[in-house]
Design a protein around this motif. Structure first.
Motif, PDB file in Angstrom:
ATOM      1  N   ASP A   1     -39.513  24.762 -53.190  1.00 55.40           N
ATOM      2  CA  ASP A   1     -39.674  26.196 -53.487  1.00 55.40           C
ATOM      3  C   ASP A   1     -39.182  26.512 -54.900  1.00 55.40           C
ATOM      4  OD1 ASP A   1     -40.911  27.106 -51.159  1.00 55.40           O
ATOM      5  OD2 ASP A   1     -39.001  27.398 -50.113  1.00 55.40           O
ATOM      6  N   LYS A   2     -38.044  25.935 -55.263  1.00 54.50           N
ATOM      7  CA  LYS A   2     -37.486  26.182 -56.587  1.00 54.50           C
ATOM      8  C   LYS A   2     -38.342  25.555 -57.686  1.00 54.50           C
ATOM      9  CE  LYS A   2     -32.717  26.489 -54.906  1.00 54.50           C
ATOM     10  NZ  LYS A   2     -31.382  25.841 -54.894  1.00 54.50           N
ATOM     11  N   LEU A   3     -39.019  24.465 -57.335  1.00 52.10           N
ATOM     12  CA  LEU A   3     -39.867  23.771 -58.305  1.00 52.10           C
ATOM     13  C   LEU A   3     -41.272  24.359 -58.369  1.00 52.10           C
ATOM     14  CD1 LEU A   3     -38.800  20.103 -57.425  1.00 52.10           C
ATOM     15  CD2 LEU A   3     -38.366  21.264 -59.598  1.00 52.10           C
ATOM     16  N   GLY A   4     -41.564  25.308 -57.475  1.00 47.86           N
ATOM     17  CA  GLY A   4     -42.894  25.906 -57.454  1.00 47.86           C
ATOM     18  C   GLY A   4     -43.968  24.976 -56.934  1.00 47.86           C
ATOM     19  N   ARG A   5     -43.597  24.124 -55.965  1.00 46.04           N
ATOM     20  CA  ARG A   5     -44.557  23.179 -55.402  1.00 46.04           C
ATOM     21  C   ARG A   5     -44.634  23.325 -53.873  1.00 46.04           C
ATOM     22  NH1 ARG A   5     -46.011  18.852 -58.559  1.00 46.04           N
ATOM     23  NH2 ARG A   5     -47.613  18.613 -56.937  1.00 46.04           N
ATOM     24  N   PRO A   6     -44.961  24.492 -53.373  1.00 45.99           N
ATOM     25  CA  PRO A   6     -44.965  24.717 -51.924  1.00 45.99           C
ATOM     26  C   PRO A   6     -46.004  23.896 -51.177  1.00 45.99           C
ATOM     27  CG  PRO A   6     -46.015  26.550 -53.057  1.00 45.99           C
ATOM     28  CD  PRO A   6     -45.380  25.697 -54.118  1.00 45.99           C
ATOM     29  N   GLU A   7     -47.031  23.398 -51.875  1.00 44.71           N
ATOM     30  CA  GLU A   7     -48.076  22.633 -51.189  1.00 44.71           C
ATOM     31  C   GLU A   7     -47.565  21.298 -50.645  1.00 44.71           C
ATOM     32  OE1 GLU A   7     -48.153  21.077 -55.417  1.00 44.71           O
ATOM     33  OE2 GLU A   7     -47.793  23.000 -54.406  1.00 44.71           O
ATOM     34  N   LEU A   8     -46.384  20.866 -51.108  1.00 47.45           N
ATOM     35  CA  LEU A   8     -45.814  19.595 -50.643  1.00 47.45           C
ATOM     36  C   LEU A   8     -44.805  19.786 -49.512  1.00 47.45           C
ATOM     37  CD1 LEU A   8     -45.244  17.764 -54.067  1.00 47.45           C
ATOM     38  CD2 LEU A   8     -47.069  17.368 -52.392  1.00 47.45           C
ATOM     39  N   LYS A   9     -44.565  21.013 -49.130  1.00 46.89           N
ATOM     40  CA  LYS A   9     -43.564  21.275 -48.089  1.00 46.89           C
ATOM     41  C   LYS A   9     -44.016  20.721 -46.732  1.00 46.89           C
ATOM     42  CE  LYS A   9     -41.730  25.403 -47.978  1.00 46.89           C
ATOM     43  NZ  LYS A   9     -41.594  26.874 -48.034  1.00 46.89           N
ATOM     44  N   GLY A  10     -43.034  20.295 -45.936  1.00 49.01           N
ATOM     45  CA  GLY A  10     -43.309  19.843 -44.579  1.00 49.01           C
ATOM     46  C   GLY A  10     -43.902  18.457 -44.482  1.00 49.01           C
ATOM     47  N   LYS A  11     -43.840  17.691 -45.561  1.00 52.69           N
ATOM     48  CA  LYS A  11     -44.435  16.346 -45.563  1.00 52.69           C
ATOM     49  C   LYS A  11     -43.404  15.230 -45.681  1.00 52.69           C
ATOM     50  CE  LYS A  11     -48.816  17.816 -47.699  1.00 52.69           C
ATOM     51  NZ  LYS A  11     -49.748  17.577 -48.839  1.00 52.69           N
TER      52      LYS A  11
END
Length: 363
Positions: A216-226
Protein backbone atom coordinates in the motif's frame (compact mmCIF):
# COMPACT_ATOMS: atom_id res chain seq x y z
CA UNK A 1 -19.47 -35.10 7.48
CA UNK A 2 -18.81 -32.31 5.01
CA UNK A 3 -17.97 -33.68 1.57
CA UNK A 4 -15.53 -30.80 1.12
CA UNK A 5 -13.59 -31.77 4.24
CA UNK A 6 -13.63 -35.42 3.15
CA UNK A 7 -12.15 -34.34 -0.15
CA UNK A 8 -9.50 -32.24 1.61
CA UNK A 9 -8.48 -35.19 3.77
CA UNK A 10 -8.48 -37.41 0.69
CA UNK A 11 -5.93 -35.09 -0.92
CA UNK A 12 -3.53 -35.84 1.93
CA UNK A 13 -4.19 -32.77 4.09
CA UNK A 14 -4.55 -33.49 7.80
CA UNK A 15 -7.19 -31.19 9.32
CA UNK A 16 -6.23 -29.89 12.74
CA UNK A 17 -8.08 -27.46 14.98
CA UNK A 18 -6.16 -24.40 16.11
CA UNK A 19 -7.93 -24.06 19.43
CA UNK A 20 -8.43 -25.71 22.78
CA UNK A 21 -10.44 -24.95 25.90
CA UNK A 22 -11.76 -26.93 28.83
CA UNK A 23 -15.27 -25.95 27.85
CA UNK A 24 -14.74 -27.49 24.42
CA UNK A 25 -13.45 -30.64 26.09
CA UNK A 26 -16.09 -31.06 28.79
CA UNK A 27 -19.01 -30.48 26.40
CA UNK A 28 -17.75 -33.13 23.98
CA UNK A 29 -17.26 -30.55 21.22
CA UNK A 30 -13.83 -31.90 20.28
CA UNK A 31 -15.23 -35.42 19.86
CA UNK A 32 -17.94 -33.94 17.67
CA UNK A 33 -15.41 -32.18 15.46
CA UNK A 34 -13.47 -35.42 15.10
CA UNK A 35 -16.63 -37.24 14.02
CA UNK A 36 -18.24 -34.59 11.86
CA UNK A 37 -15.39 -32.46 10.50
CA UNK A 38 -12.51 -34.88 10.17
CA UNK A 39 -10.38 -33.09 12.76
CA UNK A 40 -7.35 -35.28 13.52
CA UNK A 41 -5.21 -32.97 15.65
CA UNK A 42 -5.16 -29.90 17.89
CA UNK A 43 -2.73 -27.03 18.25
CA UNK A 44 -2.57 -24.57 21.13
CA UNK A 45 -0.62 -21.44 21.93
CA UNK A 46 -0.51 -18.86 24.75
CA UNK A 47 -3.11 -16.68 23.04
CA UNK A 48 -5.56 -19.56 22.86
CA UNK A 49 -5.11 -20.42 26.54
CA UNK A 50 -5.43 -16.80 27.61
CA UNK A 51 -8.71 -16.59 25.71
CA UNK A 52 -9.99 -19.85 27.18
CA UNK A 53 -9.35 -18.73 30.75
CA UNK A 54 -11.19 -15.47 30.19
CA UNK A 55 -14.48 -17.20 29.38
CA UNK A 56 -16.89 -19.15 31.57
CA UNK A 57 -16.29 -21.10 34.77
CA UNK A 58 -14.60 -24.26 33.48
CA UNK A 59 -11.37 -23.52 35.35
CA UNK A 60 -12.84 -22.24 38.62
CA UNK A 61 -12.53 -25.42 40.69
CA UNK A 62 -8.95 -26.08 39.68
CA UNK A 63 -8.07 -22.42 40.27
CA UNK A 64 -9.54 -22.63 43.76
CA UNK A 65 -7.61 -25.79 44.60
CA UNK A 66 -4.34 -24.37 43.29
CA UNK A 67 -4.87 -21.27 45.42
CA UNK A 68 -5.60 -23.33 48.55
CA UNK A 69 -2.38 -25.27 47.96
CA UNK A 70 -0.40 -22.05 47.56
CA UNK A 71 0.99 -23.01 44.16
CA UNK A 72 3.05 -20.27 42.49
CA UNK A 73 1.83 -18.66 39.28
CA UNK A 74 4.21 -20.43 36.90
CA UNK A 75 3.39 -23.88 38.21
CA UNK A 76 -0.32 -23.02 38.28
CA UNK A 77 -0.20 -22.19 34.56
CA UNK A 78 1.58 -25.48 33.85
CA UNK A 79 -1.02 -27.39 35.88
CA UNK A 80 -3.93 -25.73 34.08
CA UNK A 81 -2.58 -26.00 30.54
CA UNK A 82 -1.22 -29.53 30.82
CA UNK A 83 -4.56 -30.73 32.23
CA UNK A 84 -6.30 -29.58 29.05
CA UNK A 85 -3.57 -31.02 26.84
CA UNK A 86 -3.74 -34.44 28.52
CA UNK A 87 -7.52 -34.45 28.17
CA UNK A 88 -7.35 -33.53 24.49
CA UNK A 89 -4.63 -36.13 23.91
CA UNK A 90 -6.86 -38.80 25.42
CA UNK A 91 -9.79 -37.72 23.23
CA UNK A 92 -7.56 -37.95 20.17
CA UNK A 93 -5.89 -41.21 21.18
CA UNK A 94 -8.11 -43.37 18.88
CA UNK A 95 -6.99 -41.23 15.93
CA UNK A 96 -3.38 -41.61 17.03
CA UNK A 97 -3.77 -45.37 17.20
CA UNK A 98 -5.60 -45.69 13.88
CA UNK A 99 -2.98 -43.61 12.04
CA UNK A 100 -0.02 -45.39 13.68
CA UNK A 101 0.95 -42.23 15.51
CA UNK A 102 1.00 -39.84 12.57
CA UNK A 103 -2.08 -37.86 13.62
CA UNK A 104 -4.16 -37.65 16.79
CA UNK A 105 -1.62 -35.17 18.09
CA UNK A 106 -1.94 -32.24 20.51
CA UNK A 107 0.63 -29.43 20.67
CA UNK A 108 1.79 -27.56 23.76
CA UNK A 109 4.18 -24.61 23.54
CA UNK A 110 7.17 -23.94 25.75
CA UNK A 111 7.09 -20.65 27.64
CA UNK A 112 7.65 -18.11 24.80
CA UNK A 113 9.75 -15.95 27.10
CA UNK A 114 12.44 -18.62 26.61
CA UNK A 115 12.49 -18.28 22.81
CA UNK A 116 16.00 -16.75 22.81
CA UNK A 117 17.48 -19.19 25.35
CA UNK A 118 18.43 -22.64 24.06
CA UNK A 119 19.22 -24.33 27.37
CA UNK A 120 16.04 -23.17 29.10
CA UNK A 121 13.91 -24.12 26.09
CA UNK A 122 15.30 -27.67 26.18
CA UNK A 123 14.75 -27.91 29.93
CA UNK A 124 11.15 -26.70 29.57
CA UNK A 125 10.52 -29.10 26.68
CA UNK A 126 11.71 -32.02 28.81
CA UNK A 127 9.57 -30.89 31.75
CA UNK A 128 6.39 -30.56 29.66
CA UNK A 129 7.02 -33.89 27.91
CA UNK A 130 7.31 -35.58 31.28
CA UNK A 131 4.39 -33.70 32.82
CA UNK A 132 1.86 -34.42 30.07
CA UNK A 133 3.12 -38.01 29.66
CA UNK A 134 1.20 -38.84 26.49
CA UNK A 135 2.78 -40.35 23.37
CA UNK A 136 0.60 -38.20 21.10
CA UNK A 137 2.00 -34.92 22.41
CA UNK A 138 3.94 -32.37 20.38
CA UNK A 139 6.15 -29.88 22.19
CA UNK A 140 6.13 -26.56 20.31
CA UNK A 141 9.54 -24.95 20.00
CA UNK A 142 9.95 -21.65 18.10
CA UNK A 143 12.19 -21.53 15.04
CA UNK A 144 14.39 -18.76 16.40
CA UNK A 145 18.13 -19.10 15.91
CA UNK A 146 18.35 -20.15 19.56
CA UNK A 147 15.48 -22.58 19.04
CA UNK A 148 17.26 -24.54 16.29
CA UNK A 149 19.72 -26.40 18.58
CA UNK A 150 16.88 -26.95 21.05
CA UNK A 151 14.91 -28.69 18.28
CA UNK A 152 17.85 -30.97 17.55
CA UNK A 153 18.37 -31.75 21.23
CA UNK A 154 14.70 -32.50 21.92
CA UNK A 155 14.25 -34.74 18.90
CA UNK A 156 17.55 -36.45 19.71
CA UNK A 157 16.05 -37.37 23.09
CA UNK A 158 12.91 -38.83 21.51
CA UNK A 159 10.62 -35.84 22.09
CA UNK A 160 8.18 -35.17 19.25
CA UNK A 161 8.38 -31.52 18.21
CA UNK A 162 6.11 -29.03 16.48
CA UNK A 163 8.44 -26.29 15.25
CA UNK A 164 6.52 -23.02 15.32
CA UNK A 165 6.90 -19.43 14.07
CA UNK A 166 8.51 -20.22 10.71
CA UNK A 167 8.23 -17.40 8.20
CA UNK A 168 11.24 -17.57 5.88
CA UNK A 169 12.41 -20.18 3.41
CA UNK A 170 15.97 -19.92 4.69
CA UNK A 171 14.89 -20.54 8.28
CA UNK A 172 12.64 -23.40 7.16
CA UNK A 173 15.63 -25.13 5.57
CA UNK A 174 17.54 -24.62 8.83
CA UNK A 175 14.62 -26.15 10.72
CA UNK A 176 14.67 -29.23 8.51
CA UNK A 177 18.43 -29.52 9.04
CA UNK A 178 17.92 -29.31 12.82
CA UNK A 179 15.23 -32.00 12.62
CA UNK A 180 17.45 -34.33 10.58
CA UNK A 181 20.35 -33.78 12.99
CA UNK A 182 18.03 -34.68 15.86
CA UNK A 183 16.96 -37.90 14.16
CA UNK A 184 20.60 -38.79 13.54
CA UNK A 185 21.37 -38.21 17.22
CA UNK A 186 18.39 -40.35 18.22
CA UNK A 187 19.52 -43.11 15.87
CA UNK A 188 23.01 -43.03 17.40
CA UNK A 189 21.41 -43.56 20.82
CA UNK A 190 19.45 -46.55 19.54
CA UNK A 191 16.04 -44.88 19.84
CA UNK A 192 13.11 -46.04 17.72
CA UNK A 193 12.86 -43.37 15.03
CA UNK A 194 9.31 -44.40 14.13
CA UNK A 195 8.09 -43.02 17.47
CA UNK A 196 9.54 -39.54 16.91
CA UNK A 197 7.17 -37.30 14.97
CA UNK A 198 7.62 -33.70 13.92
CA UNK A 199 5.79 -30.99 12.01
CA UNK A 200 7.10 -27.62 10.85
CA UNK A 201 4.58 -24.81 11.30
CA UNK A 202 4.98 -22.39 8.41
CA UNK A 203 2.94 -19.25 9.10
CA UNK A 204 0.78 -17.96 6.27
CA UNK A 205 -1.67 -15.07 6.77
CA UNK A 206 0.73 -12.90 8.76
CA UNK A 207 3.00 -12.76 5.69
CA UNK A 208 0.23 -11.18 3.62
CA UNK A 209 -0.68 -8.78 6.41
CA UNK A 210 2.87 -7.45 6.66
CA UNK A 211 3.59 -7.34 2.93
CA UNK A 212 0.17 -5.92 1.98
CA UNK A 213 0.80 -2.97 4.27
CA UNK A 214 4.12 -2.32 2.59
CA UNK A 215 2.58 -2.65 -0.87
CA UNK A 216 0.00 0.00 0.00
CA UNK A 217 2.81 2.39 0.89
CA UNK A 218 4.62 1.53 -2.34
CA UNK A 219 1.49 2.09 -4.43
CA UNK A 220 1.40 -1.48 -5.70
CA UNK A 221 -2.00 -2.82 -4.55
CA UNK A 222 -2.24 -5.22 -7.51
CA UNK A 223 0.31 -7.48 -5.78
CA UNK A 224 -1.58 -7.73 -2.50
CA UNK A 225 -2.75 -11.13 -1.26
CA UNK A 226 -0.20 -13.11 -3.26
CA UNK A 227 2.89 -13.30 -1.07
CA UNK A 228 1.76 -15.71 1.65
CA UNK A 229 0.60 -18.48 -0.66
CA UNK A 230 3.66 -18.12 -2.89
CA UNK A 231 5.94 -18.28 0.17
CA UNK A 232 4.21 -21.41 1.47
CA UNK A 233 4.28 -23.11 -1.91
CA UNK A 234 8.02 -22.56 -2.13
CA UNK A 235 8.37 -23.98 1.36
CA UNK A 236 6.74 -27.17 0.10
CA UNK A 237 9.23 -27.21 -2.78
CA UNK A 238 12.04 -27.02 -0.20
CA UNK A 239 10.42 -29.88 1.70
CA UNK A 240 10.36 -31.99 -1.46
CA UNK A 241 14.04 -31.26 -2.04
CA UNK A 242 14.93 -32.59 1.40
CA UNK A 243 12.78 -35.67 0.89
CA UNK A 244 14.92 -36.53 -2.14
CA UNK A 245 18.28 -36.33 -0.36
CA UNK A 246 20.40 -39.34 0.55
CA UNK A 247 20.50 -38.04 4.12
CA UNK A 248 16.74 -38.36 4.50
CA UNK A 249 16.55 -41.67 2.63
CA UNK A 250 19.00 -43.22 5.10
CA UNK A 251 16.89 -42.10 8.04
CA UNK A 252 13.70 -43.19 6.33
CA UNK A 253 15.20 -46.66 5.83
CA UNK A 254 15.85 -46.72 9.59
CA UNK A 255 12.16 -46.08 10.31
CA UNK A 256 11.96 -42.28 10.45
CA UNK A 257 8.90 -40.46 9.16
CA UNK A 258 8.78 -37.09 7.38
CA UNK A 259 8.53 -33.79 9.20
CA UNK A 260 5.28 -32.66 7.62
CA UNK A 261 4.81 -29.02 6.60
CA UNK A 262 2.02 -27.52 8.69
CA UNK A 263 0.19 -24.44 7.42
CA UNK A 264 -0.41 -22.24 10.45
CA UNK A 265 -2.13 -18.87 10.78
CA UNK A 266 -4.62 -19.87 8.08
CA UNK A 267 -7.46 -17.66 9.25
CA UNK A 268 -7.90 -14.88 6.69
CA UNK A 269 -7.35 -11.45 8.24
CA UNK A 270 -8.34 -9.31 5.23
CA UNK A 271 -12.12 -9.39 4.66
CA UNK A 272 -11.55 -8.64 0.98
CA UNK A 273 -10.04 -12.11 0.51
CA UNK A 274 -11.90 -15.42 0.25
CA UNK A 275 -12.19 -16.78 3.78
CA UNK A 276 -10.85 -20.19 2.73
CA UNK A 277 -7.98 -19.04 0.50
CA UNK A 278 -5.25 -20.36 2.80
CA UNK A 279 -6.87 -23.79 2.68
CA UNK A 280 -7.95 -23.96 -0.96
CA UNK A 281 -4.62 -22.75 -2.34
CA UNK A 282 -2.39 -24.92 -0.14
CA UNK A 283 -3.62 -28.44 -0.86
CA UNK A 284 -0.71 -30.86 -1.11
CA UNK A 285 -0.10 -34.42 0.03
CA UNK A 286 1.52 -35.00 3.40
CA UNK A 287 0.65 -31.60 4.85
CA UNK A 288 -1.28 -30.35 7.88
CA UNK A 289 -3.60 -27.35 7.92
CA UNK A 290 -4.41 -26.16 11.44
CA UNK A 291 -7.49 -23.96 11.28
CA UNK A 292 -9.37 -21.70 13.67
CA UNK A 293 -12.92 -23.03 14.00
CA UNK A 294 -14.27 -20.16 11.88
CA UNK A 295 -12.03 -21.21 8.99
CA UNK A 296 -12.88 -24.87 9.52
CA UNK A 297 -16.60 -24.10 9.32
CA UNK A 298 -16.13 -21.94 6.23
CA UNK A 299 -14.15 -24.67 4.49
CA UNK A 300 -16.76 -27.27 5.35
CA UNK A 301 -19.46 -25.02 3.93
CA UNK A 302 -17.95 -23.58 0.76
CA UNK A 303 -14.26 -24.43 0.45
CA UNK A 304 -13.01 -24.78 -3.11
CA UNK A 305 -10.93 -27.91 -2.77
CA UNK A 306 -9.74 -29.40 -6.03
CA UNK A 307 -6.56 -31.35 -6.58
CA UNK A 308 -2.99 -30.41 -5.74
CA UNK A 309 -2.87 -26.60 -5.56
CA UNK A 310 0.80 -26.34 -4.62
CA UNK A 311 3.17 -28.31 -6.85
CA UNK A 312 1.78 -27.17 -10.21
CA UNK A 313 2.40 -23.55 -9.18
CA UNK A 314 6.08 -23.45 -8.23
CA UNK A 315 7.04 -21.29 -11.23
CA UNK A 316 4.18 -18.91 -10.52
CA UNK A 317 5.32 -18.66 -6.90
CA UNK A 318 8.88 -17.78 -7.91
CA UNK A 319 7.54 -15.16 -10.32
CA UNK A 320 5.41 -13.65 -7.56
CA UNK A 321 8.39 -13.37 -5.23
CA UNK A 322 10.41 -11.76 -8.02
CA UNK A 323 7.63 -9.23 -8.66
CA UNK A 324 7.48 -8.36 -4.99
CA UNK A 325 11.22 -7.81 -4.89
CA UNK A 326 11.06 -5.59 -7.97
CA UNK A 327 8.26 -3.61 -6.30
CA UNK A 328 10.56 -2.83 -3.38
CA UNK A 329 9.61 -5.52 -0.86
CA UNK A 330 12.60 -6.50 1.29
CA UNK A 331 11.83 -10.16 2.03
CA UNK A 332 14.58 -10.55 4.62
CA UNK A 333 13.29 -7.56 6.55
CA UNK A 334 9.71 -8.82 6.33
CA UNK A 335 10.50 -12.21 7.85
CA UNK A 336 12.73 -10.66 10.53
CA UNK A 337 9.93 -8.33 11.59
CA UNK A 338 7.41 -11.18 11.57
CA UNK A 339 9.57 -13.41 13.75
CA UNK A 340 10.26 -10.64 16.26
CA UNK A 341 6.57 -9.70 16.37
CA UNK A 342 5.55 -13.35 16.67
CA UNK A 343 7.75 -13.88 19.71
CA UNK A 344 6.57 -10.60 21.24
CA UNK A 345 2.89 -11.42 20.67
CA UNK A 346 3.21 -14.83 22.30
CA UNK A 347 5.15 -13.30 25.20
CA UNK A 348 2.36 -10.75 25.65
CA UNK A 349 -0.26 -13.51 25.59
CA UNK A 350 1.76 -15.53 28.10
CA UNK A 351 1.91 -12.53 30.41
CA UNK A 352 -1.84 -12.08 29.93
CA UNK A 353 -2.28 -15.72 30.86
CA UNK A 354 -0.14 -15.27 33.98
CA UNK A 355 -2.15 -12.20 34.96
CA UNK A 356 -5.44 -14.03 34.47
CA UNK A 357 -4.31 -16.93 36.64
CA UNK A 358 -2.94 -14.53 39.27
CA UNK A 359 -6.27 -12.70 39.49
CA UNK A 360 -8.27 -15.92 39.72
CA UNK A 361 -6.14 -17.78 42.25
CA UNK A 362 -8.58 -17.09 45.05
CA UNK A 363 -9.04 -19.68 47.85
Amino acid sequence: MSEILKKLSGQGVAIWLDDISRERLRTGNLEQLIREKNVVGVTSNPTIFASALSKGDAYDTQMHDLAVRGVDIGEAVRAITTYDIRWAADVLRPVYDSTSGVDGRVSLEVDPRLARDTEKTVAEARALWWLVDRPNLFIKIPATLEGLPAITQAIGEGISVNVTLIFSLERYRAVMDAWLAGLEAAQAKGLNLATIESVASFFVSRVDTEIDGRLDKLGRPELKGKAAVANARLAYAAFEEIMNTDRWQRLRAAGARPQRPLWASTGVKNPDYADTMYVDQLVAPGTVNTMPEKTLDATADHGDVGGDSVRPFYEQAWNTMAELKDAGIDYDDVVRVLEDEGVQKFEASWNELLDSVRKNLVP
